[in-house]
Design an enzyme around this catalytic site. Structure first.
Site, PDB file in Angstrom:
ATOM      1  N   ARG A 156       0.848  -1.196   0.000  1.00 21.34           N
ATOM      2  CA  ARG A 156       0.000   0.000   0.000  1.00 21.34           C
ATOM      3  C   ARG A 156       0.883   1.245   0.000  1.00 21.34           C
ATOM      4  NH1 ARG A 156      -4.861   1.637   1.976  1.00 21.34           N
ATOM      5  NH2 ARG A 156      -4.700   2.420  -0.149  1.00 21.34           N
ATOM      6  N   HIS A 210      -0.047   6.688   3.017  1.00 20.13           N
ATOM      7  CA  HIS A 210      -1.342   7.372   3.072  1.00 20.13           C
ATOM      8  C   HIS A 210      -1.706   7.682   4.515  1.00 20.13           C
ATOM      9  CE1 HIS A 210      -2.222   3.044   3.489  1.00 20.13           C
ATOM     10  NE2 HIS A 210      -3.129   3.447   4.350  1.00 20.13           N
TER      11      HIS A 210
HETATM   12 FE   FE2 Z   1      -3.675   2.247   5.993  1.00 20.28          FE
END
Ligand code: FE2
Length: 229
Positions: A162, A165
């Site tokens: 990922r 963020h």
């Molecule tokens: Fe996250």
């Protein structure tokens, strides 16, 4: 003949009436009472900020920090590791009006990509000087701000890596928005299925701006939010 004359008189009255209204409007505009017609038609309904998943690491086991500064822990031994950043923005409704009293929560991984959450199996180290969970309430101007650090990307099992963020949960009286803010230039942005699932991924990506002279160590991320309030 009489009927057509009557129609002509009615039409003339309508024309005069229209002319009178237009003249009066022009006078009011000149006096600053009315906005120009172009401004009225240019008023845009803002798009609601795009939703993202809450994710598995919402910190249900702790209360959010309310100091506005996640880079230090009360009684801690120093500052959090990583690039310090200020995340700030304005919460507005679709009419562009600031939303007062909105509760803005953020939570995130640390500079090593680890959440302080028991379900995070990433072997990266925790940072005892980092608070990964904060909350702020907007004032009449809709403004919010947090001092934090730039998180690192992290492994998410079969989903892949990922990108960096920060999670947001914004609560108002009539609406709740759950979303994520991403960073320009992250090599994992383009492959991230969550970020790429929205209509306009770029609207969730911020560019880190240069620090101000007052706080030279903090880069700036501006993330404005639109929801119904
Ligand atoms: Fe996250």
């Amino acid at each position: 003949m009489r009927a057509s004359k009557g129609i002509l008189i009615q039409e003339e009255c309508r024309t005069i009436s229209r002319r009178t209204i237009l003249k009066a409007s022009a006078a009011m505009f000149a006096a600053g009472v009315l906005p120009p017609a172009s401004a009225v038609f240019a008023q845009k309904i803002l798009d609601r900020t795009q939703d993202q998943i809450l994710g598995p690491f919402y910190p249900i086991m702790s209360e959010p920090d309310r100091s506005g500064d996640l880079t230090r822990v009360p009684g801690g031994s120093g500052l959090a590791k990583g690039q310090p950043i200020i995340v700030r923005g304005t919460v507005r409704n679709p009419d562009g009006k600031p939303v007062s009293g909105a509760e803005v929560e953020i939570w995130q991984a640390n500079a090593a990509g680890r959440y302080a959450h028991p379900d995070d199996t990433n072997p990266a180290p925790l940072d005892p000087n980092f608070q990964g969970f904060g909350a702020a309430t907007t004032g009449p101007d809709g403004f919010y701000q947090f001092k934090t650090i730039k998180p690192l990307h992290y492994p998410a099992g079969s989903i892949g890596i990922r990108p960096a963020h920060i999670h947001f949960d914004v609560r108002g009286r009539r609406d709740e928005l759950v979303t994520q803010m991403y960073f320009e230039g992250d090599p994992y942005n383009e492959k991230d299925s969550f970020l790429q699932s929205v209509l306009n991924p770029n609207a969730l990506i911020v560019k880190l701006l240069s620090p101000t002279a007052e706080e030279p160590e903090f880069m700036i991320a501006v993330f404005d939010i639109v929801f119904r309030g």
